[in-house]
Design an enzyme around this catalytic site. Sequence first.
Site, PDB file in Angstrom:
ATOM      1  N   ILE A   6      14.410  11.122  14.575  1.00 47.46           N
ATOM      2  CA  ILE A   6      14.744  10.159  15.404  1.00 47.46           C
ATOM      3  C   ILE A   6      14.816   9.124  14.497  1.00 47.46           C
ATOM      4  O   ILE A   6      14.119   8.603  13.989  1.00 47.46           O
ATOM      5  CB  ILE A   6      13.684   9.679  16.523  1.00 47.46           C
ATOM      6  CG1 ILE A   6      13.521  11.190  17.468  1.00 47.46           C
ATOM      7  CG2 ILE A   6      14.090   8.552  17.162  1.00 47.46           C
ATOM      8  CD1 ILE A   6      12.428  10.920  18.373  1.00 47.46           C
ATOM      9  N   GLY A   7      16.408   8.772  14.485  1.00 45.30           N
ATOM     10  CA  GLY A   7      16.664   7.713  13.425  1.00 45.30           C
ATOM     11  C   GLY A   7      16.859   6.247  14.039  1.00 45.30           C
ATOM     12  O   GLY A   7      16.452   6.211  15.060  1.00 45.30           O
ATOM     13  N   HIS A  12      18.798  13.025  16.235  1.00 47.83           N
ATOM     14  CA  HIS A  12      19.454  14.337  15.776  1.00 47.83           C
ATOM     15  C   HIS A  12      18.507  15.635  16.077  1.00 47.83           C
ATOM     16  O   HIS A  12      17.161  15.398  15.566  1.00 47.83           O
ATOM     17  CB  HIS A  12      19.434  14.293  14.231  1.00 47.83           C
ATOM     18  CG  HIS A  12      20.061  13.220  13.427  1.00 47.83           C
ATOM     19  ND1 HIS A  12      21.517  12.980  13.449  1.00 47.83           N
ATOM     20  CD2 HIS A  12      19.311  11.927  13.205  1.00 47.83           C
ATOM     21  CE1 HIS A  12      21.576  11.506  12.879  1.00 47.83           C
ATOM     22  NE2 HIS A  12      20.400  11.129  12.815  1.00 47.83           N
ATOM     23  N   TYR A  68       3.766   7.422  -1.131  1.00 50.29           N
ATOM     24  CA  TYR A  68       3.277   6.210  -1.012  1.00 50.29           C
ATOM     25  C   TYR A  68       3.367   5.866   0.437  1.00 50.29           C
ATOM     26  O   TYR A  68       3.847   6.438   1.294  1.00 50.29           O
ATOM     27  CB  TYR A  68       3.907   4.957  -1.736  1.00 50.29           C
ATOM     28  CG  TYR A  68       5.434   5.025  -1.213  1.00 50.29           C
ATOM     29  CD1 TYR A  68       5.879   3.879  -0.494  1.00 50.29           C
ATOM     30  CD2 TYR A  68       6.314   5.623  -2.227  1.00 50.29           C
ATOM     31  CE1 TYR A  68       7.343   3.823  -0.248  1.00 50.29           C
ATOM     32  CE2 TYR A  68       7.656   5.605  -2.281  1.00 50.29           C
ATOM     33  CZ  TYR A  68       8.135   4.732  -1.103  1.00 50.29           C
ATOM     34  OH  TYR A  68       9.520   4.398  -1.106  1.00 50.29           O
ATOM     35  N   GLY A  72       9.443   6.245   4.147  1.00 49.38           N
ATOM     36  CA  GLY A  72       9.767   6.941   5.514  1.00 49.38           C
ATOM     37  C   GLY A  72       9.503   8.072   5.720  1.00 49.38           C
ATOM     38  O   GLY A  72       9.532   9.031   4.907  1.00 49.38           O
ATOM     39  N   ASP A  74      11.323  10.391   7.294  1.00 55.57           N
ATOM     40  CA  ASP A  74      12.429  11.320   7.379  1.00 55.57           C
ATOM     41  C   ASP A  74      12.480  11.566   5.775  1.00 55.57           C
ATOM     42  O   ASP A  74      13.143  12.798   5.402  1.00 55.57           O
ATOM     43  CB  ASP A  74      13.624  10.483   7.897  1.00 55.57           C
ATOM     44  CG  ASP A  74      13.892   8.923   7.210  1.00 55.57           C
ATOM     45  OD1 ASP A  74      12.614   8.641   6.749  1.00 55.57           O
ATOM     46  OD2 ASP A  74      14.777   8.653   7.478  1.00 55.57           O
ATOM     47  N   SER A  92      22.818   5.369   6.430  1.00 55.24           N
ATOM     48  CA  SER A  92      22.617   3.691   6.672  1.00 55.24           C
ATOM     49  C   SER A  92      22.304   3.216   5.041  1.00 55.24           C
ATOM     50  O   SER A  92      22.777   2.187   4.642  1.00 55.24           O
ATOM     51  CB  SER A  92      21.856   3.276   7.615  1.00 55.24           C
ATOM     52  OG  SER A  92      22.217   3.753   8.865  1.00 55.24           O
ATOM     53  N   THR A 144      42.928  -1.753  -6.713  1.00 49.72           N
ATOM     54  CA  THR A 144      41.773  -2.305  -5.955  1.00 49.72           C
ATOM     55  C   THR A 144      41.116  -1.169  -5.103  1.00 49.72           C
ATOM     56  O   THR A 144      39.837  -1.176  -5.328  1.00 49.72           O
ATOM     57  CB  THR A 144      42.190  -3.377  -4.793  1.00 49.72           C
ATOM     58  OG1 THR A 144      42.851  -4.456  -5.336  1.00 49.72           O
ATOM     59  CG2 THR A 144      40.896  -3.978  -4.121  1.00 49.72           C
TER      60      THR A 144
END
Length: 204
Positions: A6-7, A12, A68, A72, A74, A92, A144
Amino acid sequence: MLLADIGNSRIHIYNGDEVTHLSHHKAIERYSHKKLQYITVKHQLKDKLKKLDNWVDVSAKMILKNSYDTMGIDRKALCLSHSSGIFISAGSAITVDVVEEGVYQGGFLLPGLKAYLKAYADISPALEVELNPNILFEKLPQTTKDGISYGIIASIKLLVEKHKSNKKLYISGGDGAFLSSFFDDAIYDETLIFQGIENALQKG
């Protein structure tokens, strides 16, 4: 048993064969009656998820040696998919983590590809471009679009390769397939997080 990651924007869900990507609302609506084990980084949803009798939060079982406290869940699950390697989640944000023989060595975070592009567009409308998937690194760009593509992708590639040495490179996430195309030996697999969850549950 279904597994879910769950994001922040989507849920997902993995059925053992394929991954389904749904909004929070649609996933809960469609799967609330199914037995499901999940991990979540979406703290605002936790109270709602606890009310789903068939859904079980297994986040506490994602135990990665030497990780640590604020890492996260995930990322931990992704790192648990294999005992050694360099693990990238391209969503993201882009997270890069190194594990050796089941022990976490450290990692770093970068903006996601969309965040990079937005940063350029915020500077000037003239810098609003799409990434060139065929950018070459052997010569300096002369447009560019190619200049921005080179700046973004080459910087990610160089940082990853600095820490890669002879480790296997595993990539997951929404932009994972795209990013993996710039590495000769990358293994892209959208089920990596779920493999990590399964490994953790077997040990727990």
